[in-house]
Design a protein around this motif. Sequence first.
Motif, PDB file in Angstrom:
ATOM      1  N   TRP A 190      96.605 -13.710  55.576  1.00 13.24           N
ATOM      2  CA  TRP A 190      95.768 -12.523  55.406  1.00 13.24           C
ATOM      3  C   TRP A 190      94.317 -12.893  55.649  1.00 13.24           C
ATOM      4  O   TRP A 190      93.830 -13.887  55.110  1.00 13.24           O
ATOM      5  CB  TRP A 190      95.941 -11.956  54.001  1.00 13.24           C
ATOM      6  N   ASP A 191      93.664 -12.121  56.484  1.00 13.97           N
ATOM      7  CA  ASP A 191      92.256 -12.399  56.736  1.00 13.97           C
ATOM      8  C   ASP A 191      91.420 -11.354  56.024  1.00 13.97           C
ATOM      9  O   ASP A 191      91.484 -10.163  56.341  1.00 13.97           O
ATOM     10  CB  ASP A 191      91.975 -12.400  58.242  1.00 13.97           C
ATOM     11  N   PHE A 245      96.587  -9.207  58.995  1.00  9.85           N
ATOM     12  CA  PHE A 245      97.276 -10.498  59.086  1.00  9.85           C
ATOM     13  C   PHE A 245      96.986 -11.177  60.422  1.00  9.85           C
ATOM     14  O   PHE A 245      96.876 -10.506  61.458  1.00  9.85           O
ATOM     15  CB  PHE A 245      98.799 -10.297  58.948  1.00  9.85           C
ATOM     16  N   HIS A 246      96.861 -12.504  60.367  1.00  7.79           N
ATOM     17  CA  HIS A 246      96.756 -13.310  61.576  1.00  7.79           C
ATOM     18  C   HIS A 246      97.928 -14.263  61.596  1.00  7.79           C
ATOM     19  O   HIS A 246      98.453 -14.621  60.546  1.00  7.79           O
ATOM     20  CB  HIS A 246      95.472 -14.146  61.548  1.00  7.79           C
ATOM     21  N   ALA A 301     103.699 -11.329  53.908  1.00  4.24           N
ATOM     22  CA  ALA A 301     103.059 -12.567  53.440  1.00  4.24           C
ATOM     23  C   ALA A 301     104.088 -13.627  53.047  1.00  4.24           C
ATOM     24  O   ALA A 301     103.779 -14.823  53.037  1.00  4.24           O
ATOM     25  CB  ALA A 301     102.143 -12.265  52.265  1.00  4.24           C
ATOM     26  N   SER A 302     105.295 -13.171  52.708  1.00  4.08           N
ATOM     27  CA  SER A 302     106.275 -14.147  52.220  1.00  4.08           C
ATOM     28  C   SER A 302     107.159 -14.706  53.354  1.00  4.08           C
ATOM     29  O   SER A 302     108.020 -15.536  53.117  1.00  4.08           O
ATOM     30  CB  SER A 302     107.167 -13.509  51.155  1.00  4.08           C
ATOM     31  N   VAL A 303     106.928 -14.241  54.571  1.00  2.16           N
ATOM     32  CA  VAL A 303     107.767 -14.705  55.688  1.00  2.16           C
ATOM     33  C   VAL A 303     107.374 -16.135  56.074  1.00  2.16           C
ATOM     34  O   VAL A 303     106.201 -16.438  56.267  1.00  2.16           O
ATOM     35  CB  VAL A 303     107.613 -13.762  56.909  1.00  2.16           C
ATOM     36  N   ARG A 304     108.376 -17.004  56.126  1.00  4.31           N
ATOM     37  CA  ARG A 304     108.123 -18.403  56.518  1.00  4.31           C
ATOM     38  C   ARG A 304     108.339 -18.559  58.018  1.00  4.31           C
ATOM     39  O   ARG A 304     109.136 -17.818  58.613  1.00  4.31           O
ATOM     40  CB  ARG A 304     109.099 -19.352  55.814  1.00  4.31           C
TER      41      ARG A 304
END
Length: 580
Positions: free
Chosen positions: A433-434, A440-441, A463-466
């Motif tokens: 997160w920027d 998102f970047h 945000a939780s994606v790996r």
Amino acid sequence: MYRTVNNGELRKSHIGKEVIMCGWVQKSRDLGGMTFVDLRDRYGVTQLVFNMDTNAHLCQSARGLGREYVIQIKGKVIQRTSINKDMQTGDVEVEVGEIIILNKSKTPPFTIEDETDGGDELRMKYRYLDIRRNPIKNNMLLRARVSSETRKYLDAQGFCEVETPYLIKSTPEGARDFIVPSRMNIEQFYALPQSPQTFKQLLMVGGIDKYYQIVKCFRDEDLRADRQPEFTQIDCEMAFVEQEDILNMFEGLTQHLLKEIKNIEVSSFPRMTYDDAMKTYGSDKPDIRFDMKFIEMNDVCQKNNFIVFDSAELVVGINIKNGASFTRKQLDTLIDFVKKPQVGAKGLVYCKCNEDGTFKSSVDKFFSQEDLKKWANKCNSSSGDLILIMAGETNQTRKALSTLRLHVAEELGLRDPDVFAPLWVLDFPLLEWDQETKRFHAMHHPFTSPKPNDIKKLDHDPASVRANAYDLVINGNEIGGGSIRIHDKDLQSTMFKHLGFSESEAKDQFGFLMDAFEYGAPPHGGVAFGFDRLCAIMGGQEGIRDFIAFPKNNAGRDVMLDAPSKINQEQLDELGLQTK
Ligand code: ASP
């Protein structure tokens, strides 16, 4: 023939031989009837001797030699009366019979010695003189060996070296592009590659299933302390591979380099997830040459009416073996250190585990001996140890404690440059997160594939994606990074969408890649090593600048060339550019 031997070559076995030598005058000394000149070249230094009694004329000309004159001599190798054990050629000297001055030299602006009196800017301005110094010259030789060993290893593994263009279209990898105007296409611009990322993926589509290149990359970033706007990567890509294949291949490369360059054998590298690295070291590039792992202490520190701890999201400490001997002054210095803007913490709590089993903390008012004992148990501390604790918002606190951890280790001499502790950090988040742009970047770059099981979370919990992304870390430095790529057009489009590209933007910028993915793109992945930093680490140093022949300064300037510089009106007109 200019020379029959170089200046690092002569040994006892050469005594009696006639030689011709060339080089630079390192220094010249008059001692009574004798003059001694140290002659230097890339290979070493040889002592020349001139005798007033046997050849007064020659001795006189030797006395006229200035520092850095380039000379050629003819002479005979003789035994040295006083042997110099510190010099490779210290058993012998050359009795000179003839001398030719090949070129004179102005007095250099700094001493050409291992320890020079020249400051950084001066050294950069006269870099060609700086390169004559052993430390810089040896760095260049080391760099050449690292690149040749890299090629040896990758060639033996069947990799094919392919050059990719420098004048390209922008590849967003998180930095700003350097832009080159096109004269033949007025009002249009090339970008210099931030890396050959898209090209190497296209080479995979092209069937070159193992590619590498030792290649220049260009990023127009604000230069943090040890960055360069142009730097070198060992860039690689492989097709029909999984993450495991890539990790093994490049662990092999790293082991090969450590063995050949440093004669160090390192067995298989530890692996750590990004989450564990952040939790245990507060950093995604942990220095694991020493321990001092983070211990989360909320349970033993909170609910004691100490507001700093009670209000904190995270209370976290490190245990310093035998640190109880730190003086009050040393502890105060550490407290001052964490308050510096580059660390940005509000404070630091310490607890000494005294030899007599008692505890002394900086917060004795709030915590009893019993409480402090709980801290010590939690941290596995023995008597004689020191616990340092920080508290606050999780990410900030981890970052600050990580900086403190490295600082303390440095002070204690635990960051030994001759020890190499590589590891893989795995499973990075796909997106970051920027705060500034409020979106998102891609944490690595937009071509990195999400972990297949996480794809479904892209929509509701990005945000939780790996990602299938990995970094090679050595001694607290990120040496390399890479990922398994997306090779499916639809998934790549979804990714662009999540990164905030409209369909037409994605098509405009990456149409060529998406098109290629429609013609049978194989599964592929790769990695790139930061070559300058790898060389610096192999050379036992933190800074990359002296491992680059002609580096730029912190303002991105080449002070020797005085670049960047203005161009003339004619050039501007030809390019259709106006500067104001
Ligand atoms: N192109 C990437 C970089 O420069 C490396 C990679 O993913 O292979 O960081």
